[in-house]
Enzyme design. Structure first.
Site, PDB file in Angstrom:
ATOM      1  CD  GLU A  66      -2.679   1.771   1.079  1.00 26.27           C
ATOM      2  OE1 GLU A  66      -3.119   1.085   0.150  1.00 26.27           O
ATOM      3  OE2 GLU A  66      -3.195   2.816   1.471  1.00 26.27           O
ATOM      4  CB  THR A  95      -4.589   9.078  -1.734  1.00 27.31           C
ATOM      5  OG1 THR A  95      -5.641   8.196  -2.140  1.00 27.31           O
ATOM      6  CG2 THR A  95      -4.409   8.979  -0.236  1.00 27.31           C
TER       7      THR A  95
HETATM    8  N1  HSE Z   1      -6.677   7.636   5.916  1.00 28.78           N
HETATM    9  C1  HSE Z   1      -6.339   7.849   4.547  1.00 28.78           C
HETATM   10  C2  HSE Z   1      -6.628   9.297   4.197  1.00 28.78           C
HETATM   11  C3  HSE Z   1      -7.157   6.941   3.681  1.00 28.78           C
HETATM   12  O1  HSE Z   1      -7.673   9.797   4.598  1.00 28.78           O
HETATM   13  O2  HSE Z   1      -5.806   9.934   3.525  1.00 28.78           O
HETATM   14  C4  HSE Z   1      -6.863   7.075   2.221  1.00 28.78           C
HETATM   15  O3  HSE Z   1      -5.975   6.116   1.794  1.00 28.78           O
END
Ligand code: HSE
Length: 313
Positions: A134, A187
């Site tokens: 990941e 992201t």
């Molecule tokens: N916790 C992570 C975020 C999840 O909010 O950026 C996304 O991969």
């Protein structure tokens, strides 16, 4: 070598953050999810022979592919890097969707190879390898997609560094309505827009909400769950990446949702609901908001998936 010549696994989508648990809380849903197939082959090393559903975007070189990286890390750890293994990756969910797409591949890859070689490690022992896969995709180290994808259920991560986590029981009648609008949010971008420092008042509110949500889940107290699903840190900054986010939120709450927020880094959104019928009603209400913009969307209504990644054949 295991007797099984070929293994096909399903790795489910996940909802990370669950509003107030940025990087520390996530749950698995029943669908969508990725499928990974692995089989023994003569040629030494791990080879990705086929990727479908990715529009040609994913690298076939194992060391550059999320599913490949997690599996290679495992094989290296076991001193089995020369073992001949062929892998197929069938992507069944979009990238940049907020549904844990890269985590599903990372988990699916390492889990499938572990099964093929006779399951030398437990799911818990696979977590760091899945994390490495990941992290190769988004450069960050957080288990809030990977852990629920691997173990199923709702997972709270006390420390991402130490990989100290606890599974939280899901109330029997808790359902999720998850809607993915057809836009892409990276992201990396969604993480960059977050503040490095937050006011003490917001930290206190968020801690209260996270504690309340965990207690509500454990005690099956839907009222407490509802009062707690609020994100005062990431959601106010990230909502601008999702068209008509607040209209969708109002529609979900009016349709009976316990709470509504962004799934992971978005653009998918989710609502928690008490009951299946309510979840369908809420999913429809959210979808209608996106339709009006107009943006196509896919809705998924699911109980909390208790199993996580598993062998399907
Ligand atoms: N916790 C992570 C975020 C999840 O909010 O950026 C996304 O991969």
């Amino acid at each position: 070598m295991s007797n099984q010549q070929e293994i096909r696994v399903f790795a489910p989508a996940t909802v990370a953050n669950v509003a107030c648990g940025y990087d520390v809380l996530g749950f698995a849903i029943d669908a969508p999810g990725d499928e990974i197939v692995v089989r023994h082959c003569q040629k030494p090393g791990l080879h990705i022979s086929l990727i479908t559903g990715d529009d040609g975007k994913l690298p076939k070189k194992a060391s550059e592919n999320t599913a490949g990286v997690s599996a290679l890390d495992l094989l290296k750890h076991l001193g089995m890097s020369d073992r001949g293994i062929e892998m197929e990756i069938h992507k069944k969910m979009p990238f940049g969707s907020g549904l844990g797409s890269s985590s599903a591949s990372a988990v699916g890859g390492v889990f499938a190879v572990n099964e093929l070689i006779g399951r030398p490690l437990s799911k818990k022992q696979l977590l760091p390898f899945a994390m490495a896969g990941e992290a190769s995709a988004d450069g960050a180290w957080h288990a809030d997609n990977v852990a629920p994808c691997l173990f199923g259920g709702i997972v709270f991560i006390r420390s991402n560094e130490e990989l100290d986590f606890a599974q939280i029981p899901a109330p029997k009648n808790l359902w999720a309505a998850v809607v993915h609008p057809d836009i892409e949010v990276l992201t990396k971008v969604a993480r960059e827009i977050l503040p490095k420092e937050i006011p003490l008042e917001n930290a206190t509110q968020q801690i209260g909400n996270l504690g309340g949500l965990l207690c509500g889940l454990i005690q099956e107290d839907y009222g407490l769950i509802s009062r707690s699903i609020h994100d005062v840190i990431a959601e106010p900054r990230r909502q601008k990446l999702i068209p008509d986010f607040y209209a969708a939120k109002r529609a979900a709450i009016s349709a009976g949702a316990l709470g509504f927020s962004i799934s992971g880094a978005g653009p998918s959104v989710f609502a928690l609901c008490e009951g299946e019928e309510e979840a369908h009603r809420v999913a429809d209400a959210i979808t209608k908001v996106f339709e009006k913009i107009p943006i196509n969307s896919q809705a998924y209504v699911s109980r909390i998936n208790p199993n996580g990644v598993h062998v399907i054949s």
